[in-house]
Design a protein around this motif. Sequence first.
Motif, PDB file in Angstrom:
ATOM      1  N   ILE A   1       2.837   3.430   3.056  1.00 21.79           N
ATOM      2  CA  ILE A   1       1.763   2.474   3.326  1.00 21.79           C
ATOM      3  C   ILE A   1       1.834   2.003   4.780  1.00 21.79           C
ATOM      4  O   ILE A   1       0.803   1.888   5.452  1.00 21.79           O
ATOM      5  N   ILE A   2       3.043   1.752   5.278  1.00 23.57           N
ATOM      6  CA  ILE A   2       3.195   1.366   6.686  1.00 23.57           C
ATOM      7  C   ILE A   2       2.696   2.489   7.592  1.00 23.57           C
ATOM      8  O   ILE A   2       1.976   2.253   8.563  1.00 23.57           O
TER       9      ILE A   2
ATOM     10  N   LEU B   1       4.274   3.165  -4.758  1.00 20.65           N
ATOM     11  CA  LEU B   1       4.862   1.826  -4.769  1.00 20.65           C
ATOM     12  C   LEU B   1       4.686   1.165  -6.136  1.00 20.65           C
ATOM     13  O   LEU B   1       5.642   0.604  -6.686  1.00 20.65           O
TER      14      LEU B   1
ATOM     15  N   GLY C   1       7.131   4.350  -1.091  1.00 21.21           N
ATOM     16  CA  GLY C   1       5.789   3.771  -1.149  1.00 21.21           C
ATOM     17  C   GLY C   1       5.544   2.803  -0.008  1.00 21.21           C
ATOM     18  O   GLY C   1       4.501   2.852   0.654  1.00 21.21           O
ATOM     19  N   VAL C   2       6.492   1.913   0.255  1.00 22.08           N
ATOM     20  CA  VAL C   2       6.351   0.959   1.362  1.00 22.08           C
ATOM     21  C   VAL C   2       6.265   1.704   2.691  1.00 22.08           C
ATOM     22  O   VAL C   2       5.412   1.408   3.535  1.00 22.08           O
TER      23      VAL C   2
ATOM     24  N   VAL D   1       9.937   2.913  -4.560  1.00 21.96           N
ATOM     25  CA  VAL D   1       9.523   1.686  -3.869  1.00 21.96           C
ATOM     26  C   VAL D   1       9.714   1.837  -2.366  1.00 21.96           C
ATOM     27  O   VAL D   1       8.820   1.522  -1.570  1.00 21.96           O
ATOM     28  N   VAL D   2      10.852   2.367  -1.962  1.00 21.04           N
ATOM     29  CA  VAL D   2      11.124   2.552  -0.531  1.00 21.04           C
ATOM     30  C   VAL D   2      10.121   3.531   0.088  1.00 21.04           C
ATOM     31  O   VAL D   2       9.544   3.254   1.150  1.00 21.04           O
TER      32      VAL D   2
ATOM     33  N   LEU E   1       0.381   3.737  -2.174  1.00 21.37           N
ATOM     34  CA  LEU E   1       0.240   2.581  -3.059  1.00 21.37           C
ATOM     35  C   LEU E   1       0.570   2.961  -4.499  1.00 21.37           C
ATOM     36  O   LEU E   1       1.238   2.210  -5.211  1.00 21.37           O
TER      37      LEU E   1
END
Length: 160
Positions: A70-71, A26, A66-67, A63-64, A23
């Motif tokens: 998190i997934i 991200l 971080g996502v 961003v990539v 997070l």
Amino acid sequence: MAHFPVNHPARPLYRIVAGLVGLYILVFGVLGIVETWGSSLFSRESHWVLGLRVNLAFALVSVVFGVGLIIGASRRGNLGHYMNLTAGVVFMVTGLAMMTVLQTPANFLNFSMSTVIVSLLFGLIFLATGLYDKVGPHHHAAVENARPRMPEPEPQSRPR
């Protein structure tokens, strides 16, 4: 052969830690995109977000990642286990590689020494969380718990 604990009791805590770091990455990436919007992709300008230097390329990669992290942290199976181990290695290698080119034109992600330190720290966190969040059937955990361990060394008396 490597030994990864199966169904470690603190596994949910490790997944939460990995998710929180994901997070942070991200949020850093989103704020980095906002901060560097309009500059070139591999700009070497002095843009700082959350105490780290950033350019648009680094923000997009963040961003990539971080996502993805998190997934991985939100899944119940071993996907998070493998993603954390892989992310740990990626962060460690990236931190070391960027440290070697810090003061050269090859620093295309606009790293600073603080970014290198944070990258290495995140690598260690992801390696640690990846070591203890493996999921398996309960009989695998029972077999692992029944394995003989090395006995504790007996205390030796000191000569007087």
